[in-house]
Design a protein around this motif. Structure first.
Motif, PDB file in Angstrom:
ATOM      1  N   LYS A 108       0.826  -1.220   0.000  1.00  0.00           N
ATOM      2  CA  LYS A 108       0.000   0.000   0.000  1.00  0.00           C
ATOM      3  C   LYS A 108       0.855   1.263   0.000  1.00  0.00           C
ATOM      4  O   LYS A 108       0.340   2.362  -0.103  1.00  0.00           O
ATOM      5  CB  LYS A 108      -0.923   0.019   1.226  1.00  0.00           C
TER       6      LYS A 108
ATOM      7  N   ASP B 165       4.323   3.427  -1.613  1.00  0.00           N
ATOM      8  CA  ASP B 165       5.092   3.551  -2.845  1.00  0.00           C
ATOM      9  C   ASP B 165       6.443   2.863  -2.674  1.00  0.00           C
ATOM     10  O   ASP B 165       6.999   2.805  -1.572  1.00  0.00           O
ATOM     11  CB  ASP B 165       5.290   5.018  -3.200  1.00  0.00           C
TER      12      ASP B 165
ATOM     13  N   VAL C   3       6.673   9.130 -12.329  1.00  0.00           N
ATOM     14  CA  VAL C   3       6.700   8.759 -10.913  1.00  0.00           C
ATOM     15  C   VAL C   3       6.995  10.010 -10.085  1.00  0.00           C
ATOM     16  O   VAL C   3       7.516  11.007 -10.595  1.00  0.00           O
ATOM     17  CB  VAL C   3       7.748   7.660 -10.625  1.00  0.00           C
TER      18      VAL C   3
ATOM     19  N   LYS D 177       9.623   7.183  -6.578  1.00  0.00           N
ATOM     20  CA  LYS D 177       8.855   6.097  -5.981  1.00  0.00           C
ATOM     21  C   LYS D 177       7.711   5.712  -6.916  1.00  0.00           C
ATOM     22  O   LYS D 177       7.093   6.561  -7.539  1.00  0.00           O
ATOM     23  CB  LYS D 177       8.296   6.501  -4.617  1.00  0.00           C
ATOM     24  N   TYR D 178       7.452   4.407  -6.964  1.00  0.00           N
ATOM     25  CA  TYR D 178       6.447   3.843  -7.843  1.00  0.00           C
ATOM     26  C   TYR D 178       5.199   3.487  -7.037  1.00  0.00           C
ATOM     27  O   TYR D 178       5.270   2.751  -6.058  1.00  0.00           O
ATOM     28  CB  TYR D 178       7.003   2.604  -8.554  1.00  0.00           C
ATOM     29  N   SER D 179       4.077   4.015  -7.477  1.00  0.00           N
ATOM     30  CA  SER D 179       2.809   3.772  -6.788  1.00  0.00           C
ATOM     31  C   SER D 179       2.252   2.404  -7.174  1.00  0.00           C
ATOM     32  O   SER D 179       2.754   1.736  -8.083  1.00  0.00           O
ATOM     33  CB  SER D 179       1.802   4.858  -7.161  1.00  0.00           C
ATOM     34  N   ARG D 180       1.187   2.015  -6.529  1.00  0.00           N
ATOM     35  CA  ARG D 180       0.496   0.773  -6.882  1.00  0.00           C
ATOM     36  C   ARG D 180       0.082   0.808  -8.357  1.00  0.00           C
ATOM     37  O   ARG D 180       0.205  -0.190  -9.065  1.00  0.00           O
ATOM     38  CB  ARG D 180      -0.733   0.576  -5.990  1.00  0.00           C
ATOM     39  N   ASN D 181      -0.414   1.955  -8.807  1.00  0.00           N
ATOM     40  CA  ASN D 181      -0.814   2.088 -10.213  1.00  0.00           C
ATOM     41  C   ASN D 181       0.366   1.870 -11.146  1.00  0.00           C
ATOM     42  O   ASN D 181       0.233   1.216 -12.183  1.00  0.00           O
ATOM     43  CB  ASN D 181      -1.443   3.453 -10.468  1.00  0.00           C
ATOM     44  N   HIS D 182       1.516   2.429 -10.798  1.00  0.00           N
ATOM     45  CA  HIS D 182       2.708   2.232 -11.634  1.00  0.00           C
ATOM     46  C   HIS D 182       3.044   0.744 -11.728  1.00  0.00           C
ATOM     47  O   HIS D 182       3.384   0.244 -12.806  1.00  0.00           O
ATOM     48  CB  HIS D 182       3.915   2.991 -11.073  1.00  0.00           C
TER      49      HIS D 182
END
Length: 190
Positions: free
Chosen positions: A24, A26, A69, A73-78
Protein backbone atom coordinates in the motif's frame (compact mmCIF):
# COMPACT_ATOMS: atom_id res chain seq x y z
CA UNK A 1 -1.27 -36.19 -24.22
CA UNK A 2 0.57 -36.90 -20.98
CA UNK A 3 3.44 -34.65 -22.07
CA UNK A 4 1.03 -31.77 -22.68
CA UNK A 5 -0.21 -32.11 -19.07
CA UNK A 6 3.41 -31.98 -17.83
CA UNK A 7 4.09 -28.94 -20.00
CA UNK A 8 1.00 -27.15 -18.70
CA UNK A 9 1.98 -27.79 -15.09
CA UNK A 10 5.55 -26.55 -15.73
CA UNK A 11 4.36 -23.28 -17.27
CA UNK A 12 3.33 -21.68 -13.96
CA UNK A 13 0.23 -19.90 -15.26
CA UNK A 14 -0.53 -18.70 -11.74
CA UNK A 15 2.53 -16.41 -11.64
CA UNK A 16 1.34 -12.84 -11.59
CA UNK A 17 1.61 -9.63 -9.60
CA UNK A 18 -1.73 -9.65 -7.80
CA UNK A 19 -3.20 -6.43 -6.38
CA UNK A 20 -2.99 -7.88 -2.88
CA UNK A 21 0.76 -8.53 -3.41
CA UNK A 22 1.42 -4.84 -4.09
CA UNK A 23 2.24 -2.91 -0.92
CA UNK A 24 0.00 0.00 0.00
CA UNK A 25 3.07 2.24 0.10
CA UNK A 26 5.09 3.55 -2.84
CA UNK A 27 8.21 1.56 -3.72
CA UNK A 28 11.68 2.40 -4.92
CA UNK A 29 12.87 0.83 -8.17
CA UNK A 30 14.84 -1.94 -6.41
CA UNK A 31 11.73 -2.93 -4.47
CA UNK A 32 9.67 -3.01 -7.67
CA UNK A 33 12.26 -5.30 -9.28
CA UNK A 34 12.24 -7.58 -6.23
CA UNK A 35 8.42 -7.79 -6.32
CA UNK A 36 8.50 -8.87 -9.97
CA UNK A 37 11.39 -11.29 -9.44
CA UNK A 38 9.54 -13.03 -6.62
CA UNK A 39 6.19 -13.02 -8.44
CA UNK A 40 7.52 -14.42 -11.72
CA UNK A 41 10.40 -16.60 -10.44
CA UNK A 42 8.73 -19.87 -11.49
CA UNK A 43 8.07 -18.64 -15.02
CA UNK A 44 11.71 -17.98 -15.91
CA UNK A 45 13.01 -20.07 -18.78
CA UNK A 46 16.55 -20.02 -17.31
CA UNK A 47 17.45 -19.33 -13.65
CA UNK A 48 19.83 -16.49 -14.55
CA UNK A 49 17.15 -14.71 -16.61
CA UNK A 50 16.07 -11.29 -15.33
CA UNK A 51 12.36 -10.54 -15.22
CA UNK A 52 12.80 -6.79 -14.89
CA UNK A 53 15.83 -4.50 -14.62
CA UNK A 54 16.43 -0.87 -13.71
CA UNK A 55 17.30 -0.21 -17.35
CA UNK A 56 14.00 -1.67 -18.53
CA UNK A 57 11.97 0.39 -16.07
CA UNK A 58 13.94 3.55 -16.89
CA UNK A 59 13.40 2.93 -20.62
CA UNK A 60 9.66 2.50 -20.03
CA UNK A 61 9.64 5.78 -18.11
CA UNK A 62 11.66 7.64 -20.78
CA UNK A 63 9.41 6.19 -23.47
CA UNK A 64 6.37 7.40 -21.50
CA UNK A 65 4.88 3.92 -21.27
CA UNK A 66 3.56 4.96 -17.87
CA UNK A 67 2.92 8.35 -16.35
CA UNK A 68 5.74 10.03 -14.35
CA UNK A 69 6.70 8.76 -10.91
CA UNK A 70 6.91 11.03 -7.89
CA UNK A 71 10.13 11.32 -5.85
CA UNK A 72 11.61 8.22 -7.51
CA UNK A 73 8.86 6.10 -5.98
CA UNK A 74 6.45 3.84 -7.84
CA UNK A 75 2.81 3.77 -6.79
CA UNK A 76 0.50 0.77 -6.88
CA UNK A 77 -0.81 2.09 -10.21
CA UNK A 78 2.71 2.23 -11.63
CA UNK A 79 3.31 -1.37 -10.60
CA UNK A 80 0.08 -2.51 -12.27
CA UNK A 81 1.04 -0.62 -15.44
CA UNK A 82 4.55 -2.12 -15.38
CA UNK A 83 2.95 -5.55 -15.06
CA UNK A 84 0.80 -4.88 -18.14
CA UNK A 85 3.90 -3.67 -20.01
CA UNK A 86 5.81 -6.78 -18.93
CA UNK A 87 3.06 -9.03 -20.29
CA UNK A 88 2.62 -7.20 -23.60
CA UNK A 89 6.26 -6.50 -24.47
CA UNK A 90 7.04 -10.11 -25.30
CA UNK A 91 4.51 -9.98 -28.14
CA UNK A 92 4.13 -6.34 -29.15
CA UNK A 93 6.72 -3.70 -29.97
CA UNK A 94 7.38 -1.05 -27.33
CA UNK A 95 5.70 1.52 -29.60
CA UNK A 96 2.61 -0.70 -29.81
CA UNK A 97 2.55 -1.14 -26.02
CA UNK A 98 2.78 2.64 -25.65
CA UNK A 99 -0.10 3.10 -28.11
CA UNK A 100 -2.24 0.58 -26.23
CA UNK A 101 -1.58 2.06 -22.79
CA UNK A 102 -1.68 5.74 -23.77
CA UNK A 103 -5.34 6.27 -22.90
CA UNK A 104 -5.10 4.13 -19.77
CA UNK A 105 -2.08 6.15 -18.59
CA UNK A 106 -3.87 9.42 -19.21
CA UNK A 107 -6.96 8.33 -17.28
CA UNK A 108 -4.93 6.78 -14.44
CA UNK A 109 -2.73 9.88 -14.10
CA UNK A 110 -5.83 12.07 -13.72
CA UNK A 111 -7.60 9.51 -11.53
CA UNK A 112 -10.40 9.07 -14.06
CA UNK A 113 -9.93 5.29 -14.02
CA UNK A 114 -9.90 2.82 -11.18
CA UNK A 115 -6.75 1.10 -12.38
CA UNK A 116 -6.95 -1.63 -9.75
CA UNK A 117 -10.43 -2.62 -10.96
CA UNK A 118 -9.23 -2.58 -14.59
CA UNK A 119 -6.13 -4.61 -13.66
CA UNK A 120 -8.26 -7.15 -11.79
CA UNK A 121 -10.39 -7.51 -14.93
CA UNK A 122 -7.22 -8.18 -16.88
CA UNK A 123 -6.15 -10.84 -14.36
CA UNK A 124 -9.57 -12.50 -14.64
CA UNK A 125 -9.22 -12.61 -18.44
CA UNK A 126 -5.70 -13.96 -18.05
CA UNK A 127 -6.99 -16.82 -15.89
CA UNK A 128 -9.64 -17.63 -18.52
CA UNK A 129 -6.96 -17.47 -21.23
CA UNK A 130 -4.82 -19.95 -19.31
CA UNK A 131 -7.68 -22.44 -19.20
CA UNK A 132 -8.44 -21.96 -22.91
CA UNK A 133 -4.73 -22.36 -23.72
CA UNK A 134 -4.46 -25.58 -21.70
CA UNK A 135 -7.41 -27.09 -23.57
CA UNK A 136 -5.99 -25.95 -26.93
CA UNK A 137 -2.52 -27.30 -26.15
CA UNK A 138 -3.96 -30.71 -25.34
CA UNK A 139 -5.89 -30.66 -28.64
CA UNK A 140 -2.81 -29.62 -30.62
CA UNK A 141 -0.69 -32.32 -28.93
CA UNK A 142 -3.29 -34.97 -29.75
CA UNK A 143 -3.44 -33.82 -33.37
CA UNK A 144 0.37 -33.79 -33.71
CA UNK A 145 0.53 -37.34 -32.32
CA UNK A 146 -2.21 -38.46 -34.71
CA UNK A 147 -0.40 -36.94 -37.73
CA UNK A 148 2.83 -38.89 -37.11
CA UNK A 149 1.37 -42.15 -35.78
CA UNK A 150 3.15 -45.10 -37.32
CA UNK A 151 6.08 -43.09 -38.70
CA UNK A 152 9.69 -43.75 -37.82
CA UNK A 153 11.04 -41.32 -35.17
CA UNK A 154 7.43 -40.40 -34.38
CA UNK A 155 8.28 -38.93 -30.97
CA UNK A 156 10.70 -36.39 -32.46
CA UNK A 157 8.36 -35.63 -35.37
CA UNK A 158 5.45 -35.19 -32.96
CA UNK A 159 7.46 -32.70 -30.88
CA UNK A 160 8.53 -30.72 -33.97
CA UNK A 161 4.95 -30.62 -35.27
CA UNK A 162 3.67 -29.44 -31.90
CA UNK A 163 6.34 -26.73 -31.66
CA UNK A 164 5.54 -25.54 -35.19
CA UNK A 165 1.81 -25.58 -34.43
CA UNK A 166 2.29 -23.59 -31.22
CA UNK A 167 4.51 -21.07 -33.00
CA UNK A 168 1.85 -20.66 -35.69
CA UNK A 169 -0.88 -20.19 -33.08
CA UNK A 170 1.27 -17.62 -31.30
CA UNK A 171 1.76 -15.73 -34.57
CA UNK A 172 -1.99 -15.70 -35.19
CA UNK A 173 -2.64 -14.15 -31.77
CA UNK A 174 0.21 -11.64 -32.21
CA UNK A 175 -1.14 -10.59 -35.61
CA UNK A 176 -4.64 -10.18 -34.17
CA UNK A 177 -3.24 -8.00 -31.36
CA UNK A 178 -1.26 -5.91 -33.87
CA UNK A 179 -4.38 -5.43 -35.99
CA UNK A 180 -6.24 -4.10 -32.95
CA UNK A 181 -3.32 -1.77 -32.13
CA UNK A 182 -3.38 -0.46 -35.71
CA UNK A 183 -7.12 0.20 -35.40
CA UNK A 184 -6.47 2.15 -32.17
CA UNK A 185 -3.81 4.21 -33.94
CA UNK A 186 -6.19 4.99 -36.80
CA UNK A 187 -8.89 6.12 -34.37
CA UNK A 188 -6.42 8.45 -32.62
CA UNK A 189 -5.41 9.97 -35.96
CA UNK A 190 -9.02 10.80 -36.85
Amino acid sequence: MEKSNELIEAMAFHNQVLPEDIPKIDLYIDQVIQLFESSFAESKRHPEEKILTKTMINNYAKGKLFYPVQNKKYSRNHIMLISLIYQMKSTLSINDVKQVLNGINEKAAHQKLNLEQFYSSYLNLQQDNSEIFAEGLKRQAEEAAKQVRGLEDSEELERVLLIASLAHTSNLYRRAAEKLVDEMAEEVEK
